[in-house]
Design a protein around this motif. Sequence first.
Motif, PDB file in Angstrom:
ATOM      1  N   THR A 144      39.819  39.994  38.667  1.00  0.00           N
ATOM      2  CA  THR A 144      40.681  41.169  38.478  1.00  0.00           C
ATOM      3  C   THR A 144      42.113  40.829  38.863  1.00  0.00           C
ATOM      4  O   THR A 144      42.350  40.138  39.853  1.00  0.00           O
ATOM      5  CB  THR A 144      40.196  42.352  39.356  1.00  0.00           C
ATOM      6  OG1 THR A 144      38.835  42.652  39.051  1.00  0.00           O
ATOM      7  CG2 THR A 144      41.044  43.597  39.097  1.00  0.00           C
ATOM      8  N   THR A 145      43.034  41.290  38.077  1.00  0.00           N
ATOM      9  CA  THR A 145      44.447  41.053  38.355  1.00  0.00           C
ATOM     10  C   THR A 145      44.987  42.104  39.326  1.00  0.00           C
ATOM     11  O   THR A 145      44.690  43.301  39.204  1.00  0.00           O
ATOM     12  CB  THR A 145      45.259  41.113  37.050  1.00  0.00           C
ATOM     13  OG1 THR A 145      44.718  40.167  36.122  1.00  0.00           O
ATOM     14  CG2 THR A 145      46.730  40.797  37.309  1.00  0.00           C
ATOM     15  N   PHE A 146      45.761  41.675  40.311  1.00  0.00           N
ATOM     16  CA  PHE A 146      46.374  42.584  41.273  1.00  0.00           C
ATOM     17  C   PHE A 146      47.426  43.439  40.565  1.00  0.00           C
ATOM     18  O   PHE A 146      48.317  42.919  39.889  1.00  0.00           O
ATOM     19  CB  PHE A 146      47.022  41.780  42.406  1.00  0.00           C
ATOM     20  CG  PHE A 146      47.739  42.626  43.423  1.00  0.00           C
ATOM     21  CD1 PHE A 146      47.040  43.230  44.457  1.00  0.00           C
ATOM     22  CD2 PHE A 146      49.109  42.822  43.340  1.00  0.00           C
ATOM     23  CE1 PHE A 146      47.691  44.009  45.391  1.00  0.00           C
ATOM     24  CE2 PHE A 146      49.775  43.594  44.274  1.00  0.00           C
ATOM     25  CZ  PHE A 146      49.066  44.188  45.302  1.00  0.00           C
ATOM     26  N   ASP A 147      47.309  44.755  40.714  1.00  0.00           N
ATOM     27  CA  ASP A 147      48.250  45.680  40.087  1.00  0.00           C
ATOM     28  C   ASP A 147      49.271  46.121  41.138  1.00  0.00           C
ATOM     29  O   ASP A 147      48.955  46.877  42.061  1.00  0.00           O
ATOM     30  CB  ASP A 147      47.498  46.902  39.536  1.00  0.00           C
ATOM     31  CG  ASP A 147      48.397  47.821  38.722  1.00  0.00           C
ATOM     32  OD1 ASP A 147      49.636  47.711  38.840  1.00  0.00           O
ATOM     33  OD2 ASP A 147      47.857  48.676  37.995  1.00  0.00           O
ATOM     34  N   LYS A 148      50.490  45.661  40.995  1.00  0.00           N
ATOM     35  CA  LYS A 148      51.520  45.962  41.997  1.00  0.00           C
ATOM     36  C   LYS A 148      51.938  47.445  41.996  1.00  0.00           C
ATOM     37  O   LYS A 148      52.524  47.931  42.963  1.00  0.00           O
ATOM     38  CB  LYS A 148      52.749  45.078  41.773  1.00  0.00           C
ATOM     39  CG  LYS A 148      53.449  45.331  40.440  1.00  0.00           C
ATOM     40  CD  LYS A 148      54.664  44.431  40.295  1.00  0.00           C
ATOM     41  CE  LYS A 148      55.393  44.709  38.984  1.00  0.00           C
ATOM     42  NZ  LYS A 148      56.588  43.866  38.809  1.00  0.00           N
ATOM     43  N   ASN A 149      51.638  48.164  40.908  1.00  0.00           N
ATOM     44  CA  ASN A 149      52.031  49.580  40.818  1.00  0.00           C
ATOM     45  C   ASN A 149      50.907  50.530  41.248  1.00  0.00           C
ATOM     46  O   ASN A 149      51.088  51.750  41.204  1.00  0.00           O
ATOM     47  CB  ASN A 149      52.426  49.923  39.374  1.00  0.00           C
ATOM     48  CG  ASN A 149      53.654  49.154  38.926  1.00  0.00           C
ATOM     49  OD1 ASN A 149      54.605  48.978  39.692  1.00  0.00           O
ATOM     50  ND2 ASN A 149      53.628  48.674  37.691  1.00  0.00           N
ATOM     51  N   LEU A 150      49.784  49.967  41.671  1.00  0.00           N
ATOM     52  CA  LEU A 150      48.618  50.800  41.953  1.00  0.00           C
ATOM     53  C   LEU A 150      48.882  51.790  43.094  1.00  0.00           C
ATOM     54  O   LEU A 150      48.545  52.972  43.010  1.00  0.00           O
ATOM     55  CB  LEU A 150      47.411  49.924  42.282  1.00  0.00           C
ATOM     56  CG  LEU A 150      46.066  50.653  42.370  1.00  0.00           C
ATOM     57  CD1 LEU A 150      45.748  51.335  41.038  1.00  0.00           C
ATOM     58  CD2 LEU A 150      44.957  49.679  42.748  1.00  0.00           C
ATOM     59  N   GLU A 151      49.492  51.318  44.176  1.00  0.00           N
ATOM     60  CA  GLU A 151      49.763  52.218  45.302  1.00  0.00           C
ATOM     61  C   GLU A 151      50.761  53.306  44.907  1.00  0.00           C
ATOM     62  O   GLU A 151      50.616  54.473  45.292  1.00  0.00           O
ATOM     63  CB  GLU A 151      50.297  51.430  46.499  1.00  0.00           C
ATOM     64  CG  GLU A 151      50.558  52.321  47.709  1.00  0.00           C
ATOM     65  CD  GLU A 151      51.120  51.571  48.908  1.00  0.00           C
ATOM     66  OE1 GLU A 151      51.757  52.218  49.760  1.00  0.00           O
ATOM     67  OE2 GLU A 151      50.924  50.334  48.996  1.00  0.00           O
ATOM     68  N   GLN A 152      51.791  52.946  44.150  1.00  0.00           N
ATOM     69  CA  GLN A 152      52.781  53.933  43.714  1.00  0.00           C
ATOM     70  C   GLN A 152      52.137  54.985  42.823  1.00  0.00           C
ATOM     71  O   GLN A 152      52.457  56.176  42.922  1.00  0.00           O
ATOM     72  CB  GLN A 152      53.918  53.226  42.972  1.00  0.00           C
ATOM     73  CG  GLN A 152      55.177  54.071  42.806  1.00  0.00           C
ATOM     74  CD  GLN A 152      55.803  54.475  44.130  1.00  0.00           C
ATOM     75  OE1 GLN A 152      55.770  53.711  45.099  1.00  0.00           O
ATOM     76  NE2 GLN A 152      56.348  55.672  44.172  1.00  0.00           N
ATOM     77  N   ASP A 153      51.222  54.544  41.953  1.00  0.00           N
ATOM     78  CA  ASP A 153      50.505  55.489  41.086  1.00  0.00           C
ATOM     79  C   ASP A 153      49.638  56.431  41.928  1.00  0.00           C
ATOM     80  O   ASP A 153      49.524  57.627  41.632  1.00  0.00           O
ATOM     81  CB  ASP A 153      49.636  54.738  40.085  1.00  0.00           C
ATOM     82  CG  ASP A 153      50.462  53.970  39.061  1.00  0.00           C
ATOM     83  OD1 ASP A 153      51.668  54.289  38.915  1.00  0.00           O
ATOM     84  OD2 ASP A 153      49.918  53.050  38.423  1.00  0.00           O
ATOM     85  N   ALA A 154      49.032  55.885  42.983  1.00  0.00           N
ATOM     86  CA  ALA A 154      48.202  56.715  43.864  1.00  0.00           C
ATOM     87  C   ALA A 154      49.057  57.754  44.584  1.00  0.00           C
ATOM     88  O   ALA A 154      48.641  58.903  44.775  1.00  0.00           O
ATOM     89  CB  ALA A 154      47.476  55.832  44.874  1.00  0.00           C
ATOM     90  N   ARG A 155      50.255  57.371  44.985  1.00  0.00           N
ATOM     91  CA  ARG A 155      51.156  58.313  45.647  1.00  0.00           C
ATOM     92  C   ARG A 155      51.572  59.450  44.697  1.00  0.00           C
ATOM     93  O   ARG A 155      51.616  60.616  45.089  1.00  0.00           O
ATOM     94  CB  ARG A 155      52.401  57.583  46.155  1.00  0.00           C
ATOM     95  CG  ARG A 155      52.141  56.721  47.384  1.00  0.00           C
ATOM     96  CD  ARG A 155      53.356  55.894  47.765  1.00  0.00           C
ATOM     97  NE  ARG A 155      53.134  55.193  49.018  1.00  0.00           N
ATOM     98  CZ  ARG A 155      53.441  55.673  50.226  1.00  0.00           C
ATOM     99  NH1 ARG A 155      54.009  56.881  50.321  1.00  0.00           N
ATOM    100  NH2 ARG A 155      53.208  54.992  51.321  1.00  0.00           N
TER     101      ARG A 155
END
Length: 200
Positions: A144-155
């Motif tokens: 799986t590729t690390f998604d750098k925007n994942l935390e921002q999307d969760a926020r």
Amino acid sequence: MQRARVIFLILFGLLLLAFGLVVGFGVRGWFVRPGPISVNTATVLRQVQTLSQLVTVKYVMEKVVVRTVPAGNPIGRAVGSEDRVLLLAHGIVKAGVDLGTLTAKDVHIRGKSVLITLPASQVTDAYLDDQQTKVLDRSTGLFTTFDKNLEQDARAEAVAAIQRAARSSGILKDADERARLQLTVLFHQMGFEEVEFDSP
């Protein structure tokens, strides 16, 4: 002796005059009740609009958000691999009434009574407290590729969820009631005896 008597009479007369003035103004104050600053609609409207956006209610809420992105390749999907974040969001939602949108047709004055047509209350701000918002878990599975925007999307998801929760909990109703209470106090201070509100 005669001179002392004359001085005494003059002082006594001045004392009576001063007493009469004090009593006169005091009695006048008992019977003369102050009225509104002005019964002019434009003046009242100006007084209300100085409050501009009246933020009246603040809700503090917490929400747990889990955001996942599945693997973008067949092998990763086959083994259920994913990029995942678990967020404990501490959010603040504010709501109020924008009094800057009031116009002269929304203010009706009759003697010492005033009727105000209030704009609908609305959410004015919603955001996360960064100091109390925490990432409880952050994991990236194999293939799986690390998604750098994942935390921002969760926020962003957390802010939207907290807004929905605040609305469901009645924040708009609370804001409307608080705005009416604060404006009632303002109008009473201006001299109005009866304050009524209407909805658009």
